[in-house]
Write an enzyme that holds these catalytic residues in place. Structure first.
Site, short mmCIF file in Angstrom:
data_model
loop_
_atom_site.label_atom_id
_atom_site.label_comp_id
_atom_site.label_asym_id
_atom_site.label_seq_id
_atom_site.Cartn_x
_atom_site.Cartn_y
_atom_site.Cartn_z
N ASP A 13 -2.51 -63.54 -39.69
CA ASP A 13 -3.24 -64.38 -40.65
C ASP A 13 -3.68 -63.53 -41.84
OD1 ASP A 13 -4.55 -66.55 -41.76
OD2 ASP A 13 -5.67 -67.04 -39.96
N CYS A 237 -4.62 -68.51 -46.23
CA CYS A 237 -3.42 -69.24 -45.87
C CYS A 237 -2.67 -69.54 -47.15
CB CYS A 237 -3.77 -70.54 -45.13
SG CYS A 237 -2.31 -71.53 -44.79
#
Ligand code: HMG
Ligand code: MG
Length: 298
Positions: A13, A237
């Site tokens: 991530d 993201c």
């Protein structure tokens, strides 16, 4: 003393959102340092389309350099059967499928409606479980969506339940854009825990508005015992503009140890790791803890 599980998501991530490609050697040193700090689950990469997320294109090379049969668990993201094929070839023991509670985010992130994505995951899940691979399920946008705004707790519960019933051993609830506060997180967890035991839920808080630590404290009090976090607060993201990194692992561990929980993590070594990766990326760590402690050995 209760043990709290930390799922370190920095190498996935965290690094999926870096503008400059991170060299393989840096990724491997990061993972090795995280493991040496006591983290026992480290999300190592993603078998997603390299056109969509080029930063994860070297995931196979990362996995090939790791001991996948040792005591440390190195899960990877898998969006579809093609990703599962790659994960099987790489010999991983655990994968994570990732859906969303918001239609618009699901389309932008994985080019599928929620219902089509669940169908894809069903196929991935059957094959993974048959191959003895554990599957974790993510639900994104559990409080808010960058395209649709507020997300109803009922919708989060619906998607989480579908993934759980398919066979995910744990559901990680992602506040992808970090808009949650203790009251909205409580409403969401109340709804989801009607369908799934709290012991099977994980909190995945991004820290865009500085609320992640408060939200983790709230989730802890409600009985959640697993949290995802990212060393140095790396991340975001690529399909959620403006979303900042995950809550920093070292800030979470500082909170947990202060509350008397066990994590098995050496906070000083973790802080040095935060300075190592921040230095490699040309900036300071994004955590309060690492900044307060300073760059002693990193
Ligand atoms: P698509 O374009 O609809 O896929 O993308 P497709 O099946 O039509 O295939 C198009 C091309 O991609 C083909 O190649 C396929 O072979 C290839 P071409 O013929 O054009 O050369 N392809 C793949 N290549 C490698 N691995 C694969 C794969 N699948 C197809 N698995 C797809 C659909 C799902 C692939 C795409 O949308 C995608 O890769 N999305 C991933 C996005 C992503 O990784 N987002 C970040 C992770 S999620 C997140 O960060 C949230 C989370 O942290 C929780 C939270 O914070 O909320 C988990
Ligand atoms: Mg995330």
């Amino acid at each position: 003393m209760t043990h709290i599980n930390i799922v370190e998501v920095g190498p996935r991530d965290g690094l999926q959102n870096e503008k400059q490609p991170v060299p393989l050697a840096t990724k491997l040193e990061l993972i090795q340092r995280l493991a040496a700090s006591g983290l026992s689950t480290i999300e190592a990469g993603a078998f997603v389309s390299p056109k969509w997320v080029p930063q994860m294109a070297d995931s196979l090379a990362v996995l090939q350099a790791l001991d996948l049969h040792g005591t440390i668990n190195y899960p990877v993201l898998v969006p579809n059967d093609k990703g599962l094929d790659a994960a099987l070839d790489a010999g991983v023991r655990e994968i994570a499928v990732f859906g969303a509670a918001s239609e618009a985010f699901s389309q932008k992130n994985i080019n599928a409606s929620i219902s089509d994505s669940l169908q894809r995951f069903e196929s991935v899940m059957k094959r993974a479980l048959a191959a003895n691979i554990r599957v974790r399920g993510y639900v994104s946008c559990v409080v808010g969506c960058p395209y649709e705004g507020t997300v109803a707790p009922r919708k989060v519960a619906e998607v989480a339940k579908a993934l759980y019933e398919m066979g995910c051993y744990e559901i990680s609830l992602g506040d992808t854009i970090g808009v949650g506060t203790p009251n909205t997180v409580t409403d969401m967890l109340d709804a989801v825990s009607e369908a799934i035991p709290m012991s099977r839920l994980a909190g995945h808080f991004h820290d865009t508005y500085g609320m992640a630590i408060a939200n983790i404290h709230t989730a802890l009090q409600l009985g959640v015992h697993t949290f995802d976090s990212s060393v140095a607060g790396l991340g975001g993201c690529p399909y959620a503009q403006g979303a900042s990194g995950n809550v920093a692992t070292e800030d979470v561990v500082y909170l947990l140890h202060g509350l008397g929980y066990r994590t098995g993590i050496d906070l000083a070594a973790l802080s040095d790791t935060a300075w190592f990766i921040a230095g490699a990326l040309g900036r300071e760590p994004g955590s309060k803890y690492a900044k307060a402690r300073g760059a002693r050995a990193g």
